[in-house]
Design a protein around this motif. Structure first.
Motif, PDB file in Angstrom:
ATOM      1  N   TYR A   1       0.654  -1.127   0.094  1.00  0.00           N
ATOM      2  CA  TYR A   1      -0.002  -0.001  -0.115  1.00  0.00           C
ATOM      3  C   TYR A   1       0.927   1.264  -0.128  1.00  0.00           C
ATOM      4  O   TYR A   1       0.407   2.178  -0.723  1.00  0.00           O
ATOM      5  N   GLN A  30      -2.861  -4.342  -7.930  1.00  0.00           N
ATOM      6  CA  GLN A  30      -3.294  -5.228  -6.777  1.00  0.00           C
ATOM      7  C   GLN A  30      -2.449  -4.916  -5.755  1.00  0.00           C
ATOM      8  O   GLN A  30      -1.199  -4.773  -6.019  1.00  0.00           O
ATOM      9  N   HIS A  68      -7.685  -4.431   1.283  1.00  0.00           N
ATOM     10  CA  HIS A  68      -7.302  -4.720  -0.272  1.00  0.00           C
ATOM     11  C   HIS A  68      -6.275  -6.013  -0.186  1.00  0.00           C
ATOM     12  O   HIS A  68      -5.617  -6.195   0.644  1.00  0.00           O
ATOM     13  N   GLN A  91      -8.216  -8.498  -5.939  1.00  0.00           N
ATOM     14  CA  GLN A  91      -8.981  -7.484  -6.094  1.00  0.00           C
ATOM     15  C   GLN A  91      -8.166  -6.413  -6.767  1.00  0.00           C
ATOM     16  O   GLN A  91      -7.166  -5.925  -6.824  1.00  0.00           O
ATOM     17  N   VAL A 138      -7.677  -2.662  -7.824  1.00  0.00           N
ATOM     18  CA  VAL A 138      -7.600  -1.359  -7.063  1.00  0.00           C
ATOM     19  C   VAL A 138      -7.093  -0.390  -8.401  1.00  0.00           C
ATOM     20  O   VAL A 138      -6.265  -0.549  -9.154  1.00  0.00           O
ATOM     21  N   SER A 180     -11.806  -0.082  -5.392  1.00  0.00           N
ATOM     22  CA  SER A 180     -11.272  -1.439  -5.284  1.00  0.00           C
ATOM     23  C   SER A 180     -12.502  -2.408  -5.782  1.00  0.00           C
ATOM     24  O   SER A 180     -13.716  -2.246  -5.103  1.00  0.00           O
ATOM     25  N   ASN A 209     -13.687  -6.343  -6.126  1.00  0.00           N
ATOM     26  CA  ASN A 209     -13.422  -7.677  -5.823  1.00  0.00           C
ATOM     27  C   ASN A 209     -13.655  -8.545  -6.999  1.00  0.00           C
ATOM     28  O   ASN A 209     -14.764  -8.731  -7.397  1.00  0.00           O
TER      29      ASN A 209
END
Length: 222
Positions: A15, A42, A84, A88, A90, A159, A161
């Protein structure tokens, strides 16, 4: 027509790395080089807490998160707590809304619309809930949205899924909501093609934001 760079990262990143890439993109957009930059990526497993709070919605200890290999990060986006991780998609659109529509509320609805139109490609009837930002399939949330604005340039994003680890979502009350659950694209589609999802997201983004996406393989190419 407005134009944006788009960069797809294939390796999961932390992140913190995502924050650093957003800062680089912000500086480029703020300098007027391009109308926007769309990052698609991701993250490695991480729980993030937004400006709306959310520590009370973390259901396990920091020690348990360490054991599971899940980071925790307090961030500047709007909204509450979320997760996250791999599986997923992003999306971080760094857009100069002075060049698009200078309307933060409309911007949120446009992000939702990108997901809703993408899901239609899979014959999934998704929509909105009046009280909650994001995209829903019935009472299950499939996409979360949290943004920030500075000088009318956007940061953070959504985000989506696709095939996410739901056990990790069970570590929190996602977005502080306890009355509804979450879902993934794989719950409705037999075989999920990640490249196809990326293509559909990019196509719908161009439609909704009336912009041309210019592929840039790496952030160094911006």
């Amino acid at each position: 027509m407005k134009s944006c760079y788009v960069t797809e990262l294939r390796e999961s990143i932390s992140y913190k790395e995502g924050i650093e890439l957003q800062k680089k993109a912000f500086d480029i957009v703020n300098a007027g080089k391009i109308d926007g930059i769309l990052l698609l990526l991701q993250h490695k497993p991480v729980i993030t807490i937004g400006k709306g709070g959310g520590k009370e919605n973390l259901l396990v200890s920091k020690e348990k998160l360490d054991e599971l290999g899940v980071e925790i990060y307090e961030t500047t986006r709007g909204g509450n707590i979320t997760y996250h991780g791999p599986g997923q998609l992003v999306s971080y659109p760094i857009l100069n809304l002075n060049k698009f529509n200078k309307d933060a509320h409309l911007y949120l609805r446009q992000l939702e619309e990108v997901i809703i139109r993408t899901l239609r490609e899979y014959d999934i009837n998704a929509g909105r809930k009046i009280k909650y930002t994001g995209v829903w399939v019935d009472d299950l949330k499939i996409a979360a949205i949290g943004v920030a604005l500075r000088r009318w340039i956007t940061k953070h994003g959504f985000s989506f899924n696709i095939s996410v680890n739901k056990d990790h979502f069970a570590l929190i009350n996602p977005c502080g909501i306890t009355s509804f659950g979450i879902c993934s694209l794989e719950d409705f589609v037999t075989e999920v093609d990640y490249n196809e999802v990326i293509y559909n997201i990019k196509t719908k983004f161009q439609e909704v934001f009336h912009t041309e996406l210019i592929d840039k393989a790496r952030p160094d190419d911006w």
